[in-house]
Design a protein around this motif. Structure first.
Motif, PDB file in Angstrom:
ATOM      1  N   VAL A 104       0.829  -1.202   0.000  1.00  0.00           N
ATOM      2  CA  VAL A 104       0.000   0.000   0.000  1.00  0.00           C
ATOM      3  C   VAL A 104       0.867   1.257   0.000  1.00  0.00           C
ATOM      4  N   ASN A 105       1.987   1.236   0.707  1.00  0.00           N
ATOM      5  CA  ASN A 105       2.876   2.397   0.749  1.00  0.00           C
ATOM      6  C   ASN A 105       3.650   2.561  -0.558  1.00  0.00           C
ATOM      7  N   LEU A 106       4.033   1.448  -1.148  1.00  0.00           N
ATOM      8  CA  LEU A 106       4.700   1.510  -2.446  1.00  0.00           C
ATOM      9  C   LEU A 106       3.749   2.058  -3.508  1.00  0.00           C
ATOM     10  N   ALA A 107       2.493   1.639  -3.435  1.00  0.00           N
ATOM     11  CA  ALA A 107       1.491   2.124  -4.396  1.00  0.00           C
ATOM     12  C   ALA A 107       1.240   3.619  -4.224  1.00  0.00           C
ATOM     13  N   ARG A 108       1.232   4.096  -2.980  1.00  0.00           N
ATOM     14  CA  ARG A 108       1.047   5.528  -2.724  1.00  0.00           C
ATOM     15  C   ARG A 108       2.181   6.345  -3.332  1.00  0.00           C
ATOM     16  N   CYS A 109       3.382   5.834  -3.198  1.00  0.00           N
ATOM     17  CA  CYS A 109       4.532   6.510  -3.777  1.00  0.00           C
ATOM     18  C   CYS A 109       4.376   6.620  -5.295  1.00  0.00           C
ATOM     19  N   ALA A 110       4.003   5.509  -5.929  1.00  0.00           N
ATOM     20  CA  ALA A 110       3.824   5.508  -7.376  1.00  0.00           C
ATOM     21  C   ALA A 110       2.708   6.463  -7.787  1.00  0.00           C
TER      22      ALA A 110
END
Length: 489
Positions: free
Chosen positions: A184-190
């Motif tokens: 979820v945090n990686l997706a937010r960054c993207a």
């Protein structure tokens, strides 16, 4: 990248795949999970085999009348103020997009996931244009772009060969990401990176799941909504589609969307099912300049041949998710952007046997791909047909392999030679055999197993045990003959 993704020979690619233990585990896990989701979604639909037959009929009908439906679609796009370009080759498709970018002085391009754009090498062309920036907006494709344009390994899940920690490291290196490896945090960054780029983009490039002939609109299925933004924000829109990706009406598109979602990701319906075209006068968003590039690039090679049914494909990836070969070698082992059973059939059609002649042999011919295909493409039969064409019509089987096959053919078709081989196989295999303690009853009763077979047998014995043949007096034929005599008495 284009259609061919590697210059390494097949055996070298397979050795690389053998070393990638994470990839093998990831593919196996995905296949198992997709099996449950896919079969559950299909069961909910009810009468799945009837739906498959309907999908097959729609695709066969459309391909049979392909020129008519393409002309109808093109006319309807033009009526709405859009433009259609028919590209015979990948280079022609590239050149059209390049001319458009230069003419309109495009600076920022957003792309949604598209196999066709990869097939025609749109990304490298865009990167070579001075002052032009491009961004992949599908999360998996975005990850591959950030990892120096790594190759996709699946039609539906392009970055399946990467784990979350690998992705975190890529984001840390390229985006300055400082967080953990939670998805979820990686997706937010993207999302943060993409969203700003979306708002500044002046061209959007998408693929096309299905083009609707009677209305001149395109149908896109996504789970992230990125294609909707790619279509609605930039002023200029370019759609690249294979010429076979067309349906007569919205009614047929609805059927195929159902088959696609359930077969690809095990969903009742994909999260975003979008039908779009040039911006209408009463719409607040959408492209003011709408272009569709319809690509042949070898697809017409299949028309009117035994391989025509491969054009029925709706790119669901279901055949990859049941294939035992794909499970072990992953997508990169195929050396084509179209991996798995569909790639093994389609790649030689598009790129020829010189580039992809090995792929039809990268199959166990178990038939699982044919059984799962939602539009009933006889994939394993087409793989056999490729082998037949290469061996019989083109005479591509040569050298020692050809000699071995001729010897085997002669031996198995001549009774006395076959009988002699059965009689002396046990003694003849002694130098190649070794002992092995194993609990499987009867499997190694005849003196061990062969682990270094000669010639064509080597490919089998490198990865499997081959039990030593029994003595001539103890083989099946002798056993059966003795049983017959005992019965007569």
């Amino acid at each position: 990248m284009g259609l061919k993704t590697s210059e390494k020979p097949l055996l070298e690619r397979l050795k690389d795949s053998e070393k990638d233990v994470f990839m093998q585990k990831a593919v196996a896990k995905a296949q198992d999970a997709q099996w449950e989701k896919r079969e559950g979604a299909r069961d909910e639909l009810g009468n799945w085999e009837q739906w498959r037959e309907l999908g097959e009929q729609i695709r066969q009908h459309t391909i049979a009348y392909l020129p008519d439906y393409l002309e109808q679609f093109s006319d309807n796009v033009a009526k709405q103020g859009g433009k259609v370009f028919f590209a015979q080759t990948a280079q022609e498709a590239q050149d059209y997009v390049k001319r458009l970018i230069i003419e309109k002085q495009i600076k920022k391009v957003v792309k949604s996931k598209s196999m066709v754009t990869t097939e025609v090498d749109i990304d490298p062309m865009l990167l070579d244009l001075e002052g032009v920036n491009v961004m992949e907006t599908d999360l998996a494709e975005f990850i591959l772009q950030m990892d120096d344009w790594d190759e996709p390994s699946h039609i539906v899940f392009p970055s399946i060969h990467k784990n979350r920690e690998q992705i975190r490291q890529v984001f840390e290196k390229k985006l300055g990401y400082k967080g953990d490896n939670e998805p979820v945090n990686l997706a937010r960054c993207a999302r943060e990176v993409m969203r700003k780029f979306f708002l500044e983009a002046d061209m959007g490039i998408t693929g096309c799941n299905f083009a609707v002939a009677d209305s001149g609109i395109i149908n896109l299925d996504t789970n992230e909504g990125n294609a909707d933004l790619t279509i609605s924000v930039p002023k200029t829109q370019v759609v690249l589609m294979g010429m076979e990706r067309i349906v007569p009406t919205m009614k047929e598109a609805e059927v195929l969307d159902n088959l696609l979602a359930r077969s690809a990701v095990g969903q009742t319906l994909t999260t975003y099912v979008t039908f779009a075209g040039k911006k209408a006068e009463d719409e607040s968003d959408g492209p003011e300049d709408f272009h569709v590039v319809i690509l042949d690039n070898g697809r017409s090679n299949a028309l009117g041949t035994a391989f025509q049914s491969v054009l029925q494909c709706i790119r669901c990836g279901s055949c990859l998710n049941v294939c035992p070969v794909y499970r072990h070698i992953g997508g990169h082992g195929y050396g084509s952007i179209y991996p798995g059973p569909i790639g093994a059939v389609l790649s030689p059609v598009l790129g020829g046997y010189k580039q992809f002649g090995e792929l039809p042999y990268a199959s166990s011919l178990c038939g699982a791909c044919t059984e799962t295909c939602p539009v009933k493409i006889p994939l394993h039969e087409l793989l056999i047909e490729h082998r037949r064409v290469m061996t019989n019509e083109l005479g591509m089987q040569h050298g020692f392999d050809d000699f071995q096959m001729k010897v085997i053919g002669k031996g198995t078709s001549t009774p006395w030679m076959f009988k002699s081989a059965m009689t002396f196989a046990h003694a003849g295999s002694a130098p190649l055999s070794k002992k092995k303690n194993i609990s499987v009853e009867n499997m190694y009763d005849y003196g061990g197993y062969i682990d270094k077979g000669p010639g064509m047998v080597k490919g089998w014995t490198d990865v499997r045990d081959l039990p030593r043949p029994p003595k001539g007096s103890e083989n099946f034929r002798s056993w059966y003959k003795n049983r017959q005599k005992a019965g007569d008495k």
